[in-house]
Scaffold this motif. Sequence first.
Motif, mmCIF file in Angstrom:
data_model
loop_
_atom_site.group_PDB
_atom_site.id
_atom_site.type_symbol
_atom_site.label_atom_id
_atom_site.label_comp_id
_atom_site.label_asym_id
_atom_site.label_seq_id
_atom_site.Cartn_x
_atom_site.Cartn_y
_atom_site.Cartn_z
ATOM 1 N N SER A 60 0.826 -1.205 0.000
ATOM 2 C CA SER A 60 0.000 0.000 0.000
ATOM 3 C C SER A 60 0.862 1.256 0.000
ATOM 4 O O SER A 60 1.993 1.259 0.489
ATOM 5 C CB SER A 60 -0.931 0.022 1.215
ATOM 6 O OG SER A 60 -0.192 0.013 2.421
ATOM 7 N N ILE A 61 0.290 2.314 -0.581
ATOM 8 C CA ILE A 61 0.888 3.648 -0.523
ATOM 9 C C ILE A 61 -0.024 4.516 0.334
ATOM 10 O O ILE A 61 -1.216 4.669 0.033
ATOM 11 C CB ILE A 61 1.043 4.279 -1.916
ATOM 12 C CG1 ILE A 61 1.976 3.438 -2.787
ATOM 13 C CG2 ILE A 61 1.586 5.715 -1.797
ATOM 14 C CD1 ILE A 61 2.134 3.965 -4.205
ATOM 15 N N HIS A 62 0.522 5.083 1.387
ATOM 16 C CA HIS A 62 -0.233 5.937 2.289
ATOM 17 C C HIS A 62 -0.181 7.402 1.846
ATOM 18 O O HIS A 62 0.653 7.792 1.031
ATOM 19 C CB HIS A 62 0.342 5.834 3.709
ATOM 20 C CG HIS A 62 -0.003 4.558 4.407
ATOM 21 N ND1 HIS A 62 -0.406 4.520 5.721
ATOM 22 C CD2 HIS A 62 -0.011 3.267 3.986
ATOM 23 C CE1 HIS A 62 -0.652 3.274 6.077
ATOM 24 N NE2 HIS A 62 -0.400 2.496 5.039
ATOM 25 N N ASP A 63 -1.097 8.187 2.414
ATOM 26 C CA ASP A 63 -1.066 9.652 2.303
ATOM 27 C C ASP A 63 -1.178 10.135 0.857
ATOM 28 O O ASP A 63 -0.517 11.093 0.451
ATOM 29 C CB ASP A 63 0.210 10.212 2.939
ATOM 30 C CG ASP A 63 0.433 9.727 4.354
ATOM 31 O OD1 ASP A 63 -0.495 9.161 4.946
ATOM 32 O OD2 ASP A 63 1.555 9.896 4.867
ATOM 33 N N VAL A 64 -2.025 9.476 0.087
ATOM 34 C CA VAL A 64 -2.225 9.856 -1.314
ATOM 35 C C VAL A 64 -3.157 11.062 -1.364
ATOM 36 O O VAL A 64 -4.285 11.016 -0.861
ATOM 37 C CB VAL A 64 -2.816 8.672 -2.106
ATOM 38 C CG1 VAL A 64 -3.118 9.082 -3.537
ATOM 39 C CG2 VAL A 64 -1.871 7.478 -2.067
ATOM 40 N N SER A 65 -2.694 12.145 -1.965
ATOM 41 C CA SER A 65 -3.486 13.369 -2.028
ATOM 42 C C SER A 65 -2.897 14.285 -3.094
ATOM 43 O O SER A 65 -1.794 14.036 -3.596
ATOM 44 C CB SER A 65 -3.471 14.085 -0.670
ATOM 45 O OG SER A 65 -2.218 14.720 -0.439
ATOM 46 N N PRO A 66 -3.608 15.372 -3.439
ATOM 47 C CA PRO A 66 -3.000 16.338 -4.375
ATOM 48 C C PRO A 66 -1.666 16.877 -3.866
ATOM 49 O O PRO A 66 -0.769 17.176 -4.662
ATOM 50 C CB PRO A 66 -4.060 17.443 -4.455
ATOM 51 C CG PRO A 66 -5.345 16.768 -4.130
ATOM 52 C CD PRO A 66 -4.993 15.723 -3.096
ATOM 53 N N ARG A 67 -1.535 16.965 -2.553
ATOM 54 C CA ARG A 67 -0.305 17.481 -1.950
ATOM 55 C C ARG A 67 0.897 16.578 -2.211
ATOM 56 O O ARG A 67 2.032 17.043 -2.352
ATOM 57 C CB ARG A 67 -0.547 17.627 -0.442
ATOM 58 C CG ARG A 67 0.608 18.134 0.371
ATOM 59 C CD ARG A 67 0.301 17.984 1.857
ATOM 60 N NE ARG A 67 1.324 18.606 2.658
ATOM 61 C CZ ARG A 67 1.260 19.829 3.133
ATOM 62 N NH1 ARG A 67 0.176 20.558 2.927
ATOM 63 N NH2 ARG A 67 2.242 20.347 3.849
ATOM 64 N N THR A 68 0.653 15.281 -2.273
ATOM 65 C CA THR A 68 1.746 14.309 -2.371
ATOM 66 C C THR A 68 1.837 13.636 -3.741
ATOM 67 O O THR A 68 2.640 12.726 -3.911
ATOM 68 C CB THR A 68 1.579 13.206 -1.314
ATOM 69 O OG1 THR A 68 0.334 12.512 -1.558
ATOM 70 C CG2 THR A 68 1.567 13.788 0.091
ATOM 71 N N VAL A 122 -6.223 10.682 1.339
ATOM 72 C CA VAL A 122 -6.574 11.709 2.322
ATOM 73 C C VAL A 122 -7.468 12.744 1.633
ATOM 74 O O VAL A 122 -7.016 13.438 0.727
ATOM 75 C CB VAL A 122 -5.314 12.395 2.888
ATOM 76 C CG1 VAL A 122 -5.705 13.380 3.992
ATOM 77 C CG2 VAL A 122 -4.318 11.371 3.414
ATOM 78 N N PRO A 123 -8.719 12.883 2.043
ATOM 79 C CA PRO A 123 -9.636 13.781 1.334
ATOM 80 C C PRO A 123 -9.237 15.256 1.346
ATOM 81 O O PRO A 123 -9.467 15.964 0.354
ATOM 82 C CB PRO A 123 -10.972 13.565 2.053
ATOM 83 C CG PRO A 123 -10.883 12.175 2.589
ATOM 84 C CD PRO A 123 -9.446 12.025 3.007
ATOM 85 N N ASN A 124 -8.669 15.737 2.449
ATOM 86 C CA ASN A 124 -8.254 17.143 2.521
ATOM 87 C C ASN A 124 -6.999 17.227 3.371
ATOM 88 O O ASN A 124 -7.042 17.576 4.552
ATOM 89 C CB ASN A 124 -9.365 18.015 3.107
ATOM 90 C CG ASN A 124 -9.023 19.496 3.050
ATOM 91 O OD1 ASN A 124 -7.974 19.902 2.554
ATOM 92 N ND2 ASN A 124 -9.927 20.325 3.562
ATOM 93 N N ALA A 136 -5.227 20.700 1.068
ATOM 94 C CA ALA A 136 -5.211 20.071 -0.248
ATOM 95 C C ALA A 136 -6.486 19.260 -0.460
ATOM 96 O O ALA A 136 -6.450 18.035 -0.521
ATOM 97 C CB ALA A 136 -3.965 19.188 -0.401
ATOM 98 N N PRO A 137 -7.631 19.932 -0.570
ATOM 99 C CA PRO A 137 -8.887 19.195 -0.770
ATOM 100 C C PRO A 137 -8.917 18.529 -2.142
ATOM 101 O O PRO A 137 -8.402 19.078 -3.126
ATOM 102 C CB PRO A 137 -9.947 20.289 -0.656
ATOM 103 C CG PRO A 137 -9.243 21.548 -1.069
ATOM 104 C CD PRO A 137 -7.835 21.392 -0.556
ATOM 105 N N ILE A 138 -9.518 17.353 -2.188
ATOM 106 C CA ILE A 138 -9.718 16.685 -3.472
ATOM 107 C C ILE A 138 -11.014 17.219 -4.069
ATOM 108 O O ILE A 138 -12.092 17.026 -3.500
ATOM 109 C CB ILE A 138 -9.788 15.159 -3.305
ATOM 110 C CG1 ILE A 138 -8.503 14.633 -2.660
ATOM 111 C CG2 ILE A 138 -10.014 14.488 -4.654
ATOM 112 C CD1 ILE A 138 -8.540 13.153 -2.339
#
Length: 258
Positions: A17-25, A50-52, A57-59
Motif C-alpha cells: 500500500s501507498i499511504h497519504d495519497v493526495s494532491p499534496r503528495t 486523504v480527502p483534505n 489540499a482538498p480533493i
Amino acid sequence: MPLQNLKTTPRPHLLVSIHDVSPRTQPAVELLLDRLAARVPVTKVAMLVVPNHWGEAPILPGSPFATQLRDWAADGRDIFVHGWYHRDDSTHRSALHRVKAGFMTAREGEFLGLDACTSLSRMIDGKALVERIIERPAAGFIAPAWLYGEEARTALIRAGFALAEDHWRVWQPQCGTVLFRGPVITWASRSRARIASSLLAARALPQLLRSAPVIRVAVHPGDTHVPSLMNSIDRTLEYLARYRIISRYIDLASEAKA
C-alpha cells in the motif's frame, strides 16, 4: 476460521500500500509507483487517500487529481479512505494517547483523540467524497498512522466500511471479524533515529514473518526523500515477491469469507 483458510493457500500473500495519497503528495506518489512497478504489479497496490490533506489540499471532483484517482480505481486498485485531514489537532487527556501522538507519529494520528460524533462525520464525508470520485465503493478505512481512539473504533462500526486496518490486524468493522494478524513492514523518514530503526526492522521482519500467511508492506511519500529507505523498500519487495502472491485486500477478504 478466516486465517486458517488463508494458511491453506499454495503460496502466502503480500499486500502493498501507498499511504497519504493526495494532491499534496501526488508527485512523490507517482515516484513511488514508478519504483514499485519494477517489483510488483502496481494495479494491485492499495492507495490510501486523504480527502483534505492537512486542510490545505482538498480533493475537488473534476480536478486532475480526481481524474487520476478515478483512473487508479478503474485499473483495479483498492482505494481506502485515509482519515480526512490526517493531521491530529486533538487535545489528548490520556497520558497513553499523548505518548502515542508524540512518539509514534508527529501529530499525524488524526483519529486518536476524536470523539465518536466527529469521527463518524469525517468517516462518512470521506467515504462519500472518495466514492463519488471513483464511482465505486471504497475498499475500506485506515486511520492515519494506524491510530484509533476508542470512540473512533465505535464510530467505525457505524460508518459502513467493509474493511479496516491497524498496525497489527485487518478486520471487518461491522461484524468485528479479524481476517488476519501481523505487523506492517513500513519505514519512517522524520529523523535519523527513525530511519535507522526502520532499516533494521525491514531487514529482520521479512525473515521473522516468513511463515505468516499474509505480510503487509506500507510505503509513504516521505520515503522518496531518503535514498537508503528507497533502496530498503526495493530489497524488501524483491525478496518478498519471490515466494508470495501479490494480492489485493478485497481479494483476500473475499477468500477469507469463503
